[in-house]
Design a protein around this motif. Structure first.
Motif, PDB file in Angstrom:
ATOM      1  N   VAL A 154      15.413   1.779  -3.515  1.00  0.00           N
ATOM      2  CA  VAL A 154      14.220   1.897  -2.301  1.00  0.00           C
ATOM      3  C   VAL A 154      14.604   1.933  -1.109  1.00  0.00           C
ATOM      4  O   VAL A 154      14.448   2.686  -0.209  1.00  0.00           O
ATOM      5  CB  VAL A 154      12.894   1.123  -2.804  1.00  0.00           C
ATOM      6  N   ARG A 155      15.356   0.733  -0.627  1.00  0.00           N
ATOM      7  CA  ARG A 155      15.735   0.331   0.559  1.00  0.00           C
ATOM      8  C   ARG A 155      16.732   1.379   1.312  1.00  0.00           C
ATOM      9  O   ARG A 155      16.543   2.045   2.295  1.00  0.00           O
ATOM     10  CB  ARG A 155      16.335  -0.957   0.823  1.00  0.00           C
TER      11      ARG A 155
ATOM     12  N   THR B  40       7.249   1.226  10.342  1.00  0.00           N
ATOM     13  CA  THR B  40       8.104   1.358   9.292  1.00  0.00           C
ATOM     14  C   THR B  40       7.545   1.628   7.785  1.00  0.00           C
ATOM     15  O   THR B  40       6.482   0.728   7.988  1.00  0.00           O
ATOM     16  CB  THR B  40       9.164   0.275   9.040  1.00  0.00           C
ATOM     17  N   GLU B  41       7.556   2.524   7.207  1.00  0.00           N
ATOM     18  CA  GLU B  41       7.037   2.806   5.926  1.00  0.00           C
ATOM     19  C   GLU B  41       7.844   1.665   4.921  1.00  0.00           C
ATOM     20  O   GLU B  41       8.787   1.568   4.778  1.00  0.00           O
ATOM     21  CB  GLU B  41       7.278   4.161   5.476  1.00  0.00           C
ATOM     22  N   VAL B  42       6.868   1.037   4.312  1.00  0.00           N
ATOM     23  CA  VAL B  42       7.278  -0.054   3.365  1.00  0.00           C
ATOM     24  C   VAL B  42       6.495  -0.023   2.013  1.00  0.00           C
ATOM     25  O   VAL B  42       5.596   0.708   1.895  1.00  0.00           O
ATOM     26  CB  VAL B  42       6.992  -1.679   3.912  1.00  0.00           C
TER      27      VAL B  42
ATOM     28  N   HIS C 267      12.863   4.233   1.585  1.00  0.00           N
ATOM     29  CA  HIS C 267      13.605   5.372   2.450  1.00  0.00           C
ATOM     30  C   HIS C 267      13.109   6.649   1.524  1.00  0.00           C
ATOM     31  O   HIS C 267      12.768   6.698   0.371  1.00  0.00           O
ATOM     32  CB  HIS C 267      15.043   5.067   1.770  1.00  0.00           C
ATOM     33  N   SER C 268      12.897   7.763   2.514  1.00  0.00           N
ATOM     34  CA  SER C 268      12.382   8.750   2.037  1.00  0.00           C
ATOM     35  C   SER C 268      13.111   9.535   0.915  1.00  0.00           C
ATOM     36  O   SER C 268      12.762  10.533   0.158  1.00  0.00           O
ATOM     37  CB  SER C 268      11.830   9.804   2.895  1.00  0.00           C
ATOM     38  N   ASP C 269      14.438   9.113   0.789  1.00  0.00           N
ATOM     39  CA  ASP C 269      15.444   9.864  -0.160  1.00  0.00           C
ATOM     40  C   ASP C 269      15.509   9.198  -1.627  1.00  0.00           C
ATOM     41  O   ASP C 269      15.912   9.629  -2.559  1.00  0.00           O
ATOM     42  CB  ASP C 269      16.771   9.858   0.419  1.00  0.00           C
TER      43      ASP C 269
ATOM     44  N   THR D  97       3.188   3.116  -0.613  1.00  0.00           N
ATOM     45  CA  THR D  97       3.755   2.638   0.621  1.00  0.00           C
ATOM     46  C   THR D  97       2.646   2.762   1.570  1.00  0.00           C
ATOM     47  O   THR D  97       1.541   3.048   1.463  1.00  0.00           O
ATOM     48  CB  THR D  97       4.734   3.732   1.033  1.00  0.00           C
ATOM     49  N   TYR D  98       3.122   1.989   2.815  1.00  0.00           N
ATOM     50  CA  TYR D  98       2.102   1.734   3.815  1.00  0.00           C
ATOM     51  C   TYR D  98       2.869   1.283   5.141  1.00  0.00           C
ATOM     52  O   TYR D  98       4.184   1.074   5.003  1.00  0.00           O
ATOM     53  CB  TYR D  98       1.123   0.490   3.554  1.00  0.00           C
TER      54      TYR D  98
END
Length: 161
Positions: free
Chosen positions: A62-63, A95-97, A108-110, A89-90
């Protein structure tokens, strides 16, 4: 790759475009092999629920935006997967976490997540079914014929492949 029968092609298209993470019913291992082949250049992580550090592997994926295949899912989904399955996510400090267990992880969006089961006829409760895209990759008669024809052609007339 996958066989070229209609069911396999449709499953591939759905898998590529679905909003929810896929749970693939895959008794013959075709979808698993196909996924591993497609994501091999993207540092694919392959984990099982029985792995002692499967949650840490998921957190790192995820990171860092890595694809993950969670193999051999049973008929119940682990509650620890809930934030991933629901994409909870929020924003925190711009930063989106995502909170996984007790840890807050940058999202991470990927990141890609896929699950497979070898069970040929699993029964998932409705509350699990609404969190995933269920895809049945059980081989069909047409798909098997297509694969066998491909093997025969490759042996007899490699120039036609």
């Amino acid at each position: 790759g996958l066989p070229t029968d209609a069911v396999s092609v449709e499953n591939g298209i759905i898998l590529s475009n679905a909003r929810r993470w896929p749970l693939m019913i895959d008794p013959q291992g075709q979808a698993n092999k196909w996924t591993k082949n497609m994501e091999k250049d993207n540092m694919l992580e392959v984990v099982k629920l029985s792995d002692k550090d499967f949650l840490r592997t998921l957190e790192n994926a995820v990171r860092f935006g890595k694809p993950v295949v969670l193999e051999n899912i049973g008929e119940e989904l682990d509650p620890a997967l809930e934030p991933i399955l629901l994409r909870q996510t929020y924003k925190q400090g711009g930063t989106e976490v995502m909170k996984i267990g007790e840890n807050i992880i940058p999202y991470h969006s990927d990141f890609k997540f896929r699950m497979t089961t070898k069970l040929s006829n699993p029964h998932y409760p409705p509350e699990a079914s609404v969190k995933v895209t269920l895809l049945n990759f059980t081989i069909t008669q047409e798909g098997l014929e297509d694969q066998l024809l491909g093997i025969v052609v490759a042996k007899e007339r490699p120039d036609l492949e």
